[in-house]
Scaffold this motif. Structure first.
Motif, short mmCIF file in Angstrom:
data_model
loop_
_atom_site.label_atom_id
_atom_site.label_comp_id
_atom_site.label_asym_id
_atom_site.label_seq_id
_atom_site.Cartn_x
_atom_site.Cartn_y
_atom_site.Cartn_z
N THR A 165 0.82 -1.20 0.00
CA THR A 165 0.00 0.00 0.00
C THR A 165 0.86 1.26 0.00
OG1 THR A 165 -1.74 -1.14 1.25
CG2 THR A 165 -1.82 1.27 1.21
N TRP A 166 0.55 2.16 -0.93
CA TRP A 166 1.10 3.50 -0.94
C TRP A 166 -0.05 4.48 -0.76
CZ3 TRP A 166 3.17 -0.46 -3.61
CH2 TRP A 166 4.56 -0.62 -3.58
N ALA A 167 0.20 5.59 -0.07
CA ALA A 167 -0.86 6.57 0.19
C ALA A 167 -0.32 7.98 0.04
CB ALA A 167 -1.43 6.37 1.59
N THR A 168 -1.23 8.91 -0.27
CA THR A 168 -0.85 10.31 -0.37
C THR A 168 -0.67 10.90 1.04
OG1 THR A 168 -3.18 10.92 -0.50
CG2 THR A 168 -2.00 10.63 -2.58
N GLU A 169 -0.10 12.10 1.08
CA GLU A 169 0.26 12.71 2.37
C GLU A 169 -0.94 12.88 3.29
OE1 GLU A 169 2.37 16.74 4.19
OE2 GLU A 169 2.56 16.26 2.05
N LYS A 170 -2.11 13.18 2.75
CA LYS A 170 -3.28 13.41 3.60
C LYS A 170 -3.60 12.22 4.49
CE LYS A 170 -6.63 16.88 2.22
NZ LYS A 170 -7.99 17.11 1.72
N LEU A 171 -3.50 11.02 3.95
CA LEU A 171 -3.81 9.83 4.75
C LEU A 171 -2.70 9.58 5.77
CD1 LEU A 171 -5.85 7.61 5.29
CD2 LEU A 171 -4.60 6.17 3.68
N HIS A 172 -1.44 9.76 5.38
CA HIS A 172 -0.35 9.62 6.34
C HIS A 172 -0.49 10.66 7.46
CE1 HIS A 172 2.39 6.61 4.54
NE2 HIS A 172 1.84 6.99 3.38
N ASP A 173 -0.90 11.88 7.11
CA ASP A 173 -1.13 12.91 8.13
C ASP A 173 -2.18 12.43 9.15
OD1 ASP A 173 0.64 14.64 6.94
OD2 ASP A 173 -0.90 15.91 6.02
N TYR A 174 -3.21 11.80 8.65
CA TYR A 174 -4.32 11.34 9.50
C TYR A 174 -3.83 10.35 10.55
CZ TYR A 174 -9.04 9.68 10.61
OH TYR A 174 -10.21 9.35 11.25
N PHE A 175 -2.89 9.49 10.17
CA PHE A 175 -2.38 8.48 11.09
C PHE A 175 -1.19 8.96 11.93
CE2 PHE A 175 -4.02 5.40 7.73
CZ PHE A 175 -5.19 5.13 8.44
N TYR A 176 -0.28 9.73 11.33
CA TYR A 176 1.03 9.92 11.94
C TYR A 176 1.41 11.36 12.27
CZ TYR A 176 1.53 5.18 10.13
OH TYR A 176 1.35 3.86 9.85
N GLN A 177 0.68 12.36 11.79
CA GLN A 177 1.09 13.73 12.05
C GLN A 177 0.75 14.16 13.47
OE1 GLN A 177 1.71 16.27 8.99
NE2 GLN A 177 0.55 18.03 9.77
N VAL A 178 1.68 14.90 14.09
CA VAL A 178 1.45 15.50 15.42
C VAL A 178 1.64 17.00 15.26
CG1 VAL A 178 2.14 15.59 17.84
CG2 VAL A 178 2.33 13.42 16.56
N THR A 179 0.55 17.74 15.30
CA THR A 179 0.63 19.20 15.20
C THR A 179 1.03 19.79 16.55
OG1 THR A 179 -1.76 19.28 15.59
CG2 THR A 179 -1.02 19.34 13.29
N PRO A 180 1.56 21.03 16.57
CA PRO A 180 2.09 21.61 17.81
C PRO A 180 1.12 21.60 18.99
CG PRO A 180 2.78 22.92 15.95
CD PRO A 180 1.83 21.90 15.40
N GLU A 181 -0.19 21.75 18.74
CA GLU A 181 -1.13 21.79 19.88
C GLU A 181 -1.27 20.44 20.57
OE1 GLU A 181 -4.01 21.70 16.22
OE2 GLU A 181 -1.93 22.28 16.67
#
Length: 298
Positions: free
Chosen positions: A203-219
Motif C-alpha cells: 500500500t502507498w498513500a498520499t500525504e493526507k492519509l499519512h497525516d491522519y495516522f502519523y502527524q502530530v501538530t504543535p497543539e
C-alpha cells in the motif's frame, strides 16, 4: 482499509497436483469462495441472512494498541451483471468483464479507533470510520483444477481509491491509496465446499492519509510525543489468509489471520509509529435465511 477487515486463517491444501485450465468456466472459484452452492451449481441472484463475528486488529497501521470488535448484523448479497454487493468481492460496479480482465468501481472500509483508549494518541482527535471508493483492475492470471478435486485461481488486482473519514455527522477527504495485490483462491480444500484464500498486498498513500495516522501538530505535542510533520509514500504490506467452511445447511464459518509489515514505511520516525509488524485475527459466521429463485448469470 484492509488492515481492519476480517481476514481468515491459512491452511494447507491436500488436493494434489494442479492442472492448468485453458478457459474460464462456470466452476471458477472467482464466483464466490464463501458461497453455499457447490461449484457446479448456479448461485441465487440475491440472498439475505445474518452474519457476525469477532476480530482483533491494530488501531491503525503500525499501532501498538489493539481494538476488538464483535458484531452480528443482517447481511444482503446481490449478484447482478453490473452491480454486485457482498460476497468475496465486497461491493462493486462492474464496468468491463471478460475471461482475463475485470474493471470495476469498488468500495472498502475500516472501523474507528478511540484515542482515549490509545496511550500514544491520548488527547488527540479520534480516528473515525474510514471508507474508500475507486477503480479496481483485476487480471486473472491462471485458473487451475486439482487431481483430488476443486478449482483455484491466481489473480492480480490494482486498486486506486479515494479515502474518506466520517463520524456520521460529517465527511472528510483523507487522500488516496494505491494497492497492488496478488491473490490465490481455491474451492475444495479438505472438503468440496471449503474455500481458501491467500493474498499479499502493498500500500502507498498520499500525504493526507499519512497525516491522519502519523502527524502530530504543535497543539498536541507533549513531553513524550514531539511534533511531527508526516509525508506521503509507502504505508506498508500485508499477507493474509483465510478459510471458509460449511457448518450445517445454510450456515458457514470463517477463520483467518493477517500480518502487516511496516518496515521501511515513509513515517517510521513519527512518535505515533510504534511497531514494524502487527497482526489481525478473526472468526465469523454467515447464516442464510432466504434466497431468490432467480439465478445469477456468472
Amino acid at each position: 482499509m484492509k488492515y481492519l477487515l476480517l481476514i481468515v486463517f491459512i491452511a494447507i491444501s491436500p488436493a494434489g497436483i494442479a492442472q492448468t485450465k485453458d478457459e474460464q468456466t462456470d466452476t471458477s472459484p472467482n464466483r464466490n469462495l464463501t458461497g453455499f452452492e457447490a461449484l457446479d451449481e448456479k448461485q441465487p441472484l440475491w440472498e439475505v441472512g445474518i452474519g457476525g463475528g469477532a476480530i482483533e486488529v491494530p488501531d491503525y497501521p503500525a499501532s501498538g494498541e489493539r481494538n476488538t470488535v464483535a458484531l452480528a448484523l443482517p447481511y444482503a448479497i446481490y449478484r447482478g451483471d453490473i452491480i454486485r454487493i457482498g460476497g468475496q468481492g465486497g461491493a462493486r460496479a462492474v464496468v468491463v468483464e471478460n475471461q482475463k480482465l475485470e474493471l470495476d468501481i469498488s468500495f472498502g472500509g475500516a472501523f474507528a479507533a478511540d484515542s482515549d483508549d490509545n496511550t500514544v494518541r491520548e488527547g488527540m482527535p479520534e480516528l473515525d470510520y474510514l471508507f474508500e471508493v475507486g477503480p479496481q483492475l483485476i487480471y486473472k492470471i491462471q485458473d487451475y483444477s486439482f487431481n483430488g478435486g476443486g478449482n483455484a485461481r491466481l489473480a492480480a488486482q490494482l486498486q486506486t481509491r479515494a479515502v474518506f473519514s466520517t463520524d456520521f455527522g460529517h465527511i472528510d477527504a483523507r487522500g488516496y491509496v494505491f494497492e497492488p495485490t496478488l491473490r490465490y483462491q481455491q474451492r475444495g480444500v479438505f472438503t468440496p465446499d471449503t474455500g481458501f484464500s491467500l493474498s499479499a498486498r502493498m500500500t502507498w498513500a498520499t500525504e493526507k492519509l499519512h497525516d491522519y495516522f502519523y502527524q502530530v501538530t504543535p497543539e498536541f505535542e507533549t513531553g513524550f510525543r514531539p511534533a511531527y510533520n508526516a509525508g506521503g509514500g509507502y504505508l506498508g504490506a500485508e499477507v493474509s489468509a483465510g478459510l471458509a467452511f460449511p457448518v450445517m445447511k445454510n450456515l458457514r464459518g470463517f477463520f483467518g489471520a493477517s500480518m502487516q509489515l511496516h518496515h521501511g514505511a515513509s513515517n517510521e520516525e513519527s512518535p505515533l509509529y510504534e511497531k514494524d509488524v502487527t497482526y489481525s485475527v478473526g472468526v465469523g459466521f454467515v447464516w442464510r435465511g432466504y434466497k431468490s429463485d432467480a439465478k445469477a448469470s456468472w
